[in-house]
Write an enzyme that holds these catalytic residues in place. Structure first.
Site, PDB file in Angstrom:
ATOM      1  N   CYS A 296       4.314  -4.306   0.339  1.00  0.00           N
ATOM      2  CA  CYS A 296       4.178  -3.408   1.497  1.00  0.00           C
ATOM      3  C   CYS A 296       3.315  -2.202   1.127  1.00  0.00           C
ATOM      4  O   CYS A 296       2.519  -1.718   1.933  1.00  0.00           O
ATOM      5  CB  CYS A 296       5.543  -2.923   1.982  1.00  0.00           C
ATOM      6  SG  CYS A 296       6.627  -4.255   2.526  1.00  0.00           S
TER       7      CYS A 296
ATOM      8  N   CYS B 181       9.509  -2.221  -1.131  1.00  0.00           N
ATOM      9  CA  CYS B 181       8.707  -3.445  -1.205  1.00  0.00           C
ATOM     10  C   CYS B 181       7.322  -3.185  -1.806  1.00  0.00           C
ATOM     11  O   CYS B 181       6.534  -2.430  -1.231  1.00  0.00           O
ATOM     12  CB  CYS B 181       8.601  -4.004   0.216  1.00  0.00           C
ATOM     13  SG  CYS B 181       7.271  -5.142   0.506  1.00  0.00           S
TER      14      CYS B 181
END
Length: 98
Positions: A26, A23
């Site tokens: 993230c 991600c």
């Protein structure tokens, strides 16, 4: 009681970052959380949960997108939101839930 249950049942706020290795956002949140750790010191615990490695925990808390941040205190959900957040806002939320 699971290790996760023990962690979120503390008397101080626990910020949980539900993330995934793949991600992009993230990865942007990670250094912000490092900064936040310095800001809040021992006022809160900050933990990261990899949703791919902890699917049962992610499912239990309805994590559908990453990053999702949650603040727990005494095992209760105090705040939950998906997306990337600045350290200042997270610090404010932790103090509000102390």
């Amino acid at each position: 009681m699971s290790k996760f249950q023990e962690l979120i049942s503390q008397d101080k706020p626990v910020l949980v970052d539900f993330f995934a290795e793949w991600c992009g956002p993230c990865k942007m949140q990670a250094p912000i959380l490092e900064d936040l750790k310095k800001r809040v010191n021992n006022q809160a615990t900050i933990i990261k949960i990899d949703v791919d490695k902890n699917q049962s925990v992610a499912a239990k808390y309805g994590i559908r997108s990453v990053p999702t941040l949650m603040i727990f205190k005494n095992g209760e959900i105090k705040w939950k939101q998906s997306g990337v957040f600045p350290a200042e806002e997270l610090e404010r939320l932790i103090k509000e839930n102390s």
